[in-house]
Design a protein around this motif. Structure first.
Motif, short mmCIF file in Angstrom:
data_model
loop_
_atom_site.label_atom_id
_atom_site.label_comp_id
_atom_site.label_asym_id
_atom_site.label_seq_id
_atom_site.Cartn_x
_atom_site.Cartn_y
_atom_site.Cartn_z
N GLU A 168 41.19 43.56 57.28
CA GLU A 168 40.73 43.45 55.89
C GLU A 168 40.34 42.00 55.60
O GLU A 168 40.96 41.06 56.11
N LYS A 205 37.68 43.84 51.28
CA LYS A 205 38.61 44.29 50.24
C LYS A 205 38.40 43.57 48.92
O LYS A 205 38.80 44.08 47.86
N GLY A 206 37.80 42.40 48.95
CA GLY A 206 37.63 41.67 47.70
C GLY A 206 36.64 40.52 47.85
O GLY A 206 36.28 40.11 48.96
N VAL A 208 38.54 39.07 52.53
CA VAL A 208 37.92 38.70 51.25
C VAL A 208 36.86 37.66 51.57
O VAL A 208 36.99 36.89 52.53
N ARG A 236 41.96 35.37 39.14
CA ARG A 236 41.54 36.75 39.41
C ARG A 236 40.34 36.75 40.34
O ARG A 236 39.44 35.91 40.24
N LEU A 237 40.30 37.71 41.26
CA LEU A 237 39.15 37.86 42.13
C LEU A 237 37.97 38.40 41.32
O LEU A 237 38.15 39.09 40.32
N ASP A 264 46.87 31.16 40.05
CA ASP A 264 46.77 32.61 39.88
C ASP A 264 45.41 32.99 39.28
O ASP A 264 45.30 33.34 38.10
N GLU A 279 35.93 40.63 42.44
CA GLU A 279 35.98 42.07 42.71
C GLU A 279 37.11 42.35 43.69
O GLU A 279 37.41 41.52 44.55
N GLY A 280 37.73 43.51 43.59
CA GLY A 280 38.68 43.98 44.58
C GLY A 280 40.00 43.23 44.57
O GLY A 280 40.43 42.65 43.57
N ASN A 281 40.63 43.21 45.76
CA ASN A 281 41.96 42.62 45.92
C ASN A 281 41.99 41.77 47.19
O ASN A 281 41.07 41.81 48.01
N LEU A 282 43.08 41.00 47.34
CA LEU A 282 43.27 40.23 48.56
C LEU A 282 43.59 41.16 49.74
O LEU A 282 44.03 42.29 49.55
N TYR A 283 43.36 40.66 50.94
CA TYR A 283 43.64 41.44 52.14
C TYR A 283 45.14 41.55 52.35
O TYR A 283 45.92 40.68 51.93
#
Length: 405
Positions: A140, A195-196, A142, A128-129, A126, A131-135
């Motif tokens: 979309e 997206k990320g 990453v 953290r990216l 787990d 920036e942004g979020n997963l597709y």
């Protein structure tokens, strides 16, 4: 006369020859250090390259090619397999996790990889990216940390991919021009949205672009019956379960199931054989550096025979004269060693992106390892060994005979 002052005076007296000797040691040490960092990078990349996925399912062909394309994003895939194979694999009680993968397109030579977002949680935990979020939807993406840096891409940017691992600028066959033009239009009309951006993972995934598995089907407008996949990454419940899965799938004859660790070990063994040739070149460099030190000190011994004889007549011992000659060798070797370590790390720092981009080798140019101690000890030992002959010559010097001559 103070021994250190005498040593420094002798080294500076013959600046040009001393500089050449130091540079030969510097180049040798820097080359050995770069080779050591590259070899460590290959081994670490092989170790971390496939994570918990001990099996990979793909089309029949080269096992090494299948693994390199699936986990290291190198080379072309061995082909496609039916999409329903994924359901069969996931339905097997021997499987803990399984993810379909689709490849075949790229953006500015960085591969576009279709895979379920759950892959990242299974492999990296787990995290953290950056920036942004997963597709979540088709289109979309990453982007790996290295690819995002090199492409200068931020969250919210859009782009269109191209077919193949490297975009073809010139067509070899005129008869393919129409098909290639239509395929180019298909890719131009499909837009990806960033997206990320992934955190730095220190694996080949740093230089890939990830999206949903169905991206290739959407780009090419394939029907449900045509929806093949490139490979399946499998995390078996146990090693014994993995063998059972392999047996059951290969009995059908439609796919091959490869033990990832075995294929990676084959690649590492191949690299080791190649590194043996580099080690021969390294040995030649060490011998040349030793010869350079030897010639420098032999020349120095010839020039300083009168000085040494005079020092003996003034009361200096044989040990002082020998220590002066050995000390000069140590100064030349030690200076070259320090400069070589600095040059090796600087070279690694400036070459790390090129090595990662073209060969997938990720080196750590600022990391100090046990190899540094081995390189330092070996270099100083080589310098001392090369200094012994001129030192022995000075030891046997008869000051009275020299003075009379």
């Amino acid at each position: 006369m103070n021994l250190l002052h005498y040593l420094l005076r002798n080294v500076l007296h013959r600046k040009f020859l001393s500089l050449l000797t130091i540079l030969s040691v510097t180049a040798t040490v820097a080359f050995i250090l770069l080779l050591s960092m590259s070899k460590a990078g290959v081994e670490q990349g092989a170790e971390k390259g496939y994570g918990p996925f001990d099996l990979v399912v793909g089309a029949a062909g080269s096992e090494t090619q299948l693994v390199l394309n699936t986990f290291y994003h190198v080379g072309a895939p061995t082909g496609n397999i039916p999409g329903e194979t994924l359901d069969e694999v996931r339905g097997n009680p021997a499987v803990d996790q399984a993810y379909a993968l689709t490849t075949g397109d790229h953006y500015n030579e960085y591969p576009i990889v279709g895979i379920d977002p759950g892959y990242f949680l299974t492999r990296y935990g787990d995290q953290r990216l950056s920036e942004g979020n997963l597709y979540a939807k088709t289109g979309e993406v990453v982007i790996g940390a290295y690819a995002a840096k090199m492409l200068n891409i931020r969250v919210g940017d859009t782009f269109s991919g191209a077919h193949g691992l490297v975009e073809e600028v010139h067509l070899e066959e005129e008869g393919r021009e129409h098909d290639e033009h239509d395929e180019h239009d298909e890719h131009e009309s499909f837009t990806y949205t960033v997206k990320g951006i992934l955190p730095k993972l220190n694996t080949p995934d740093d230089r890939a672009i990830f999206t949903t598995v169905d991206y290739a089907w959407a780009v090419h407008g394939e029907s449900a019956e045509e929806r093949d996949i490139t490979s399946i990454l499998v995390k078996p419940a146990t090693l014994q379960a993995g063998q059972e899965l392999r047996t059951s799938l290969e009995e059908e004859g439609r796919v091959q199931v490869v033990y990832t660790s075995k294929a990676v070990a084959d690649v590492v063994n191949l690299v080791d054989k190649g590194s043996e040739l580099l080690e021969i070149v390294t040995l030649l460099c060490v011998l040349l550096a030793a010869v350079s030190i030897l010639l420098s000190l032999v020349a120095a011994a010839g020039e300083r025979s009168k000085d040494a004889g005079l020092l003996r007549l003034l009361g200096k011992s044989r040990a002082y004269i020998v220590a002066a000659m050995l000390g000069e060798g140590v100064i030349l070797t030690g200076t070259g060693l320090i400069l070589g370590i600095v040059a090796g790390h600087l070279g690694g720092y400036f070459l790390q992106d090129a090595l990662f981009h073209y060969a997938g080798i990720q080196i750590q140019p600022l990391r100090i390892s046990g190899d540094h101690a081995v390189i330092a000890a070996g270099t100083l030992a080589t310098g001392l060994a090369a200094s012994l002959l001129p030192a022995l010559r000075m030891y046997r010097l008869d000051p009275l005979a020299l003075f009379k001559a």
